[in-house]
Scaffold this motif. Sequence first.
Motif, mmCIF file in Angstrom:
data_model
loop_
_atom_site.group_PDB
_atom_site.id
_atom_site.type_symbol
_atom_site.label_atom_id
_atom_site.label_comp_id
_atom_site.label_asym_id
_atom_site.label_seq_id
_atom_site.Cartn_x
_atom_site.Cartn_y
_atom_site.Cartn_z
ATOM 1 N N THR B 58 -15.927 12.560 -21.789
ATOM 2 C CA THR B 58 -15.994 11.733 -23.223
ATOM 3 C C THR B 58 -17.236 11.008 -23.379
ATOM 4 O O THR B 58 -18.244 11.378 -24.120
ATOM 5 C CB THR B 58 -14.922 11.067 -23.717
ATOM 6 N N LEU B 171 -7.619 3.439 -27.852
ATOM 7 C CA LEU B 171 -8.582 4.146 -27.430
ATOM 8 C C LEU B 171 -8.244 4.645 -25.950
ATOM 9 O O LEU B 171 -8.223 5.590 -25.287
ATOM 10 C CB LEU B 171 -9.915 3.632 -27.431
ATOM 11 N N TRP B 184 -9.709 13.203 -27.849
ATOM 12 C CA TRP B 184 -9.852 13.265 -29.192
ATOM 13 C C TRP B 184 -11.213 12.882 -29.976
ATOM 14 O O TRP B 184 -11.678 13.425 -30.547
ATOM 15 C CB TRP B 184 -8.621 12.639 -30.187
ATOM 16 N N CYS B 185 -11.575 11.776 -29.295
ATOM 17 C CA CYS B 185 -12.779 11.262 -29.471
ATOM 18 C C CYS B 185 -14.040 12.461 -29.102
ATOM 19 O O CYS B 185 -14.805 12.470 -30.128
ATOM 20 C CB CYS B 185 -13.346 10.023 -28.821
ATOM 21 N N GLY B 189 -15.870 14.288 -32.217
ATOM 22 C CA GLY B 189 -17.331 14.008 -32.140
ATOM 23 C C GLY B 189 -18.056 15.255 -32.206
ATOM 24 O O GLY B 189 -19.188 15.489 -32.777
ATOM 25 N N LEU B 244 -16.397 3.326 -26.162
ATOM 26 C CA LEU B 244 -15.675 4.006 -25.283
ATOM 27 C C LEU B 244 -15.727 3.680 -23.731
ATOM 28 O O LEU B 244 -14.727 3.682 -22.996
ATOM 29 C CB LEU B 244 -15.991 5.713 -25.254
#
Lengths: 327, 329
Positions: B58, B171, B184-185, B189, B244
């Motif tokens: 991510t 998160l 998910w991010c 994104g 993140l």
Amino acid sequence: MTVNNKTLTPKMSLESMSHKAVYVAFIGVFILFSMTAEGFLNFDNFSNLIANKVVLLAIVALGMTIVIAAGGIDLSVGVSIDLASMAFIMMIGAGHNGVFAVIVAILVAACVGLTNSLLINKLKIDPFLATLGVLFIGKSVQQLATSGGVPIYLTKSEFAAPFEAITRTSLFGIPTPFLVLVACVIAVYLALHRGKFGRYVSALGAQPGVAKYSGIRVPFQLTLVFVSCSVLCGISGVLLSSTVRSYVPLAGDAFLLDAIGATFIGTAISKERKPSVFGTILGVLFLAMLRNGLLLLGLNFFWQQVGIGLLVFIVLGLSFGLRKRAE
Amino acid sequence: MKLQLFKSDMNSNGYTLQKMAIRLGAFAAFLGIMVFFAVTARGFTTSYNILNIIEQSTILGFLAFGITVVFIGTGTDVQKGGIDLSIAANAGLCAAVYAVLLERGYGDSLAIPAAIATGLCVGFLNGFAVVTLRIMPLLSTLAVMNIAAGLELAVTQNTVIGAASPLLDTLAFGKFLGISALAWCLIIGAALMVAIVHYSPVGLRLYSVGGNVEAAKSVGIYAGRYVYGSYLFSGFAAGAASILIVARLSASTPGTGLLLLPVLAAALLGAVFSRRFVPTIGGTLLAVLFIGALSNGFQLLGISSYWVSGVQGALILVVVAVTSFAKKS
């Protein structure tokens, strides 16, 4: 032209100012440090600065200058430096003759350049990606050879002879490493600004397609470009390891960004924004002077980095911004 | 997108087929390596591990998206076109700002805007240098990288700064439909990025500016604004990634700047996963997952970590070389 001369004059002067911005900044910063930083304007400080900071970076930056002049970039300078340094220290550690060790070290570095040029010429990989790949591979090679990055120290007196022959000798009172730098500067100057090779390199940098169709053997010239860059890095690696009498894995990576920075700062003095030997040396001196002056001013390492970034930014902004307004 | 399809139809009959073969070449290399790991590395194909790879990718993905947008808006010729060398250092600075603000007791409602604003400021500085002052991007973003890295050190005094907040907990540990929040991010994104870059007028204009500045200007696009925008976006991506980073490590740690080379590798490698060898969001996403899967597979195979960077380098070279040959023939 004669008619327009009058109207052009102010613009021309603005443009010529843009080339001089680097000189003005250099002198300005020099005067500033001389007045504010205690111990800056001092022969010992300068000789120390040149011996410890300038020589190694300048030799690497000369190699980078050749590559950038040819329109490429070499991200693997650190690998050439480190592998040469590793080979040199390992040979000395195994009890080989110093001269032999130097030759092997430089050959090892040349192999890095050869690999780069093979990737670029035969496999048609972009120089940025090719040398990036070599940088990754070089990191692994060093980790594997040193079980994860354990430095090799040769501080015992039995190994001292070759190191002293390189770093402690002098000719007419000038230390050998500095003489090596002067030799490299002259060699690269002759090759890049006075010889056929330099014209081919400029042609490659400006118009690779045209260079090919005007009969230049592009692959051969590119091989020369990348091998000479890595050989210069190898020389720097040998000097580095004989100064510290050890091999520290991945130590060469620190030179990469400074070498690119110095070369591009150097382009600001030329009208066509082309890299040159003189410009690069000026860039190296400028970076070394900034670091030294900010240190003597008592800034800690963190703020030094900010200061260097800001000053380089301002100088470039002046140089490029003035040029833009002149256009 | 329609324009591209139309263009490829215009060319000779073999054009599309040939391009398909080339495209498949890069995908085949990717698939081949995945199959190799699936067969040899135990546990590689479990859903847990696959999610793990996505989760690990991510941060790299967000940064690579930022640099991909810069590549799209300014062209991929690294020396003459645009590049953002400051993105990783910028993320480090944003993470430091974020963690320090949280540590001082300010909530997420202040710390997150501050981190994003820091990223945007650095992005603006890049845009100012490249567009307004016309400094070579390679050089100006290098100077900005120094500034950002130095400021990060000055803010954190080169120490690890722990950070905790409800959002960070969500998160780091949250799950939705069995998929972790970090994964998910990346999914959301990437979807947003694809929508903006590939299915909106803004994205099309960005491509035209990167493809040919003069042509873009002549049809009335303010090219400078788009280049500015791409650097601002790169700064925004760094700010978003920084949150993140802090979530993943529960702290801001020195050394985020070292992500620069993997990020560059991912963004440049991404171009081989696109039909016309241009940077695309999908291509970058695949490249990021490719790099993530490689390190993961090696770990599962129990190969010494010393090999990882070398094999990554070699594979990047192989993939790029195969594509460049395919492109030529």
